[in-house]
Motif scaffolding. Sequence first.
Motif, PDB file in Angstrom:
ATOM      1  N   SER A  90      -4.005   4.563 -10.022  1.00 35.47           N
ATOM      2  CA  SER A  90      -3.381   5.186  -8.858  1.00 35.47           C
ATOM      3  C   SER A  90      -3.569   6.695  -8.860  1.00 35.47           C
ATOM      4  O   SER A  90      -3.760   7.294  -7.806  1.00 35.47           O
ATOM      5  CB  SER A  90      -1.885   4.913  -8.799  1.00 35.47           C
ATOM      6  N   MET A 111      -3.341   2.766   5.187  1.00 37.23           N
ATOM      7  CA  MET A 111      -3.117   1.342   4.909  1.00 37.23           C
ATOM      8  C   MET A 111      -2.165   1.151   3.729  1.00 37.23           C
ATOM      9  O   MET A 111      -1.320   0.265   3.744  1.00 37.23           O
ATOM     10  CB  MET A 111      -4.445   0.648   4.610  1.00 37.23           C
ATOM     11  N   PHE A 112      -2.338   1.982   2.703  1.00 32.78           N
ATOM     12  CA  PHE A 112      -1.450   1.894   1.534  1.00 32.78           C
ATOM     13  C   PHE A 112      -0.003   2.139   1.943  1.00 32.78           C
ATOM     14  O   PHE A 112       0.905   1.430   1.531  1.00 32.78           O
ATOM     15  CB  PHE A 112      -1.865   2.926   0.460  1.00 32.78           C
ATOM     16  N   ALA A 115       1.419  -0.734   3.932  1.00 31.36           N
ATOM     17  CA  ALA A 115       1.668  -1.926   3.126  1.00 31.36           C
ATOM     18  C   ALA A 115       3.011  -1.881   2.423  1.00 31.36           C
ATOM     19  O   ALA A 115       3.538  -2.916   2.025  1.00 31.36           O
ATOM     20  CB  ALA A 115       0.556  -2.098   2.093  1.00 31.36           C
ATOM     21  N   MET A 116       3.574  -0.684   2.283  1.00 28.21           N
ATOM     22  CA  MET A 116       4.862  -0.595   1.591  1.00 28.21           C
ATOM     23  C   MET A 116       5.982  -1.259   2.380  1.00 28.21           C
ATOM     24  O   MET A 116       7.027  -1.568   1.826  1.00 28.21           O
ATOM     25  CB  MET A 116       5.206   0.871   1.299  1.00 28.21           C
ATOM     26  N   GLY A 149      -1.923  -4.728  -7.810  1.00 28.17           N
ATOM     27  CA  GLY A 149      -2.014  -4.751  -6.353  1.00 28.17           C
ATOM     28  C   GLY A 149      -0.719  -4.311  -5.699  1.00 28.17           C
ATOM     29  O   GLY A 149      -0.709  -3.476  -4.792  1.00 28.17           O
ATOM     30  N   PHE A 150       0.413  -4.871  -6.169  1.00 26.75           N
ATOM     31  CA  PHE A 150       1.690  -4.541  -5.538  1.00 26.75           C
ATOM     32  C   PHE A 150       2.171  -3.139  -5.863  1.00 26.75           C
ATOM     33  O   PHE A 150       2.851  -2.505  -5.070  1.00 26.75           O
ATOM     34  CB  PHE A 150       2.769  -5.551  -5.946  1.00 26.75           C
ATOM     35  N   ALA A 152       0.185  -0.510  -6.556  1.00 28.16           N
ATOM     36  CA  ALA A 152      -0.721   0.560  -6.128  1.00 28.16           C
ATOM     37  C   ALA A 152      -0.192   1.388  -4.952  1.00 28.16           C
ATOM     38  O   ALA A 152      -0.196   2.621  -5.046  1.00 28.16           O
ATOM     39  CB  ALA A 152      -2.101  -0.005  -5.828  1.00 28.16           C
ATOM     40  N   PRO A 153       0.285   0.777  -3.847  1.00 26.09           N
ATOM     41  CA  PRO A 153       0.667   1.616  -2.711  1.00 26.09           C
ATOM     42  C   PRO A 153       1.683   2.704  -3.057  1.00 26.09           C
ATOM     43  O   PRO A 153       1.434   3.881  -2.794  1.00 26.09           O
ATOM     44  CB  PRO A 153       1.262   0.611  -1.717  1.00 26.09           C
ATOM     45  N   VAL A 156       0.199   5.294  -5.653  1.00 24.05           N
ATOM     46  CA  VAL A 156      -0.783   6.188  -5.022  1.00 24.05           C
ATOM     47  C   VAL A 156      -0.063   7.207  -4.146  1.00 24.05           C
ATOM     48  O   VAL A 156      -0.357   8.397  -4.162  1.00 24.05           O
ATOM     49  CB  VAL A 156      -1.805   5.386  -4.186  1.00 24.05           C
TER      50      VAL A 156
END
Lengths: 278, 293
Positions: A90, A111-112, A115-116, A149-150, A152-153, A156
Amino acid sequence: MDTSKNYRFSTIVTEIVMVLIGLLFLVPFYFLFVNSVKTFGDLLTNSAAWPEVFQWGNYANAWEKIKFPSALMNSLIVTVVSNLLLVLISSMAAYRMVRSDTRFNRILFGMFIAAMVIPFQSIMIPLVTVTSNLGLIDSLGGLIICYLGFGAPMSVFLFHGFVKSVPVEIEEAARVDGSSAYGVFFRIVFPLMKPMYVTVIILNTLWIWNDYLLPSLILQSSNLRTIPIATFALFGQYTKQWDLALPALVLGIMPIIIFFLLMQKYIIQGITAGSVKG
Amino acid sequence: MKHRKSSQLLQQLVFVGPSIVFFILIIVVPFLLGMVYSFTDWNGVSANIHWVGFDNFKQIFSNDPKFVSAFWFTVRFTLVGVILTNVIGFFLAYFLTKPLKTRNFLRTIFFMPNVIGGLLLGFIWQFIFVKGFSAVGDVTGWSFFNLPWLGDEPTAFWGIVIVFVWQTAGYLMVIYISSLTNVSPDLLEAAEIDGASRWQVLRSIIFPLIMPGVTICLFLAISWSFKMFDLNLSLTKGGPFGSTESVALNIYNEAFVNNRYGIGTAKALVFFVIVAIITMIQVRVTKSKEVEA
């Protein structure tokens, strides 16, 4: 206006009231610990009282039944590995997104963020199909990949805010001295990010360590159980057998309570920092 | 020039690549697949999948009393939970920013429940509701404690609320403390000199200045209570008679207990849209109330 004598009096009253509320907050822990060392009969008849004899054997029993060492190990592996990898990937992604402000990276970052908002329950059903098709089911590695995957958003996002505050001049100086892009990141930017990766690690640890739903969907073998899964399995098997269940619960909460008490300062800071960015 | 371009591409791949791969694999693909599934009658096992159009959605809205009741439970729970956690979290913070001797110690205590996961907390409280409360009831003689806490519909609702508040008020307290310590003491002193009452100071100075904190705390409380799953599962399993089943638990049961993946994903999609709309409205409304100090 308050006189200083008045002020002192009202502070004392506040103090007493707050301590009482604090004790009230601790009552559940009292019930938990006290009853975890009682015999089954004692526990049913005198739940509020101090134990007459301490039944430490309850703990040995629970230790064995939830296979505590194995559950602890699995929880540790998943939490530690997920955290290390999350911090690495990240921070790298966030760094690149800030320093190379292309259209693609802006869309990606958007997008990140978007997605949260997605609740886990909204994607868990197809996630089971995806992970089983990729062979990620029933392995700690597969579970860790899911956490990457979960996680990362938000990770980051937190690093992104931090990198923006790092002055680009330091990096330019290093570039002039002949450092590569990777060298600049690992030797200069990454060490600077220490406060932020403490925050990210703390927020991710609290969530990953305690997560029940995702591991329950991914893991099947009993030797892969993490602490929440092992606890749930125990409750399914021994309903209402509190002399076994309560010590198991104490064992289950111990590691994270100890972690909290040791890391308290950083946890409070991490949550504050995370909430300001979030 | 060509060399520079390829090195940029390599950097992009090395730095951003891993995150994108996991993000797409674990979030984007399942999210898109879920949209497809929600228009089918898939049962999760059979290779025989039929396209059913909007049937799942029609079913959810017109012929699924359990989903509707789960939805109302979640809405009621969210309303009560958000208000109580924020009010209590704020007041804990308000008093713990005063110069108390036990201040740091109390902050630790109020935050502690938060580090324990919802599943284990639910089991701990199950014991307290079943055995602990009645023991307290016997000692004090207060009938309040002798209610059938998890066995009756209204008390089970409040039981979950109690545990949720106990768990999350301390987290919000931490955020409110950091907001409150950012309020300049000069301002408070000036107001005091001008003769403002404690309530006036709170309403006209403190509240407007801590609005960014309020935005975050409301957002967190709304999303936690709307998505509640672990507590629900370990405390009541949605009982008695499904009266405390949250939307998240309802979706889980539909897919993994009833094996109706198609309708489960349709519910999950509806759930996502509702969560997104509610949190967006909340953030927009509270953000508009934020002021510059």
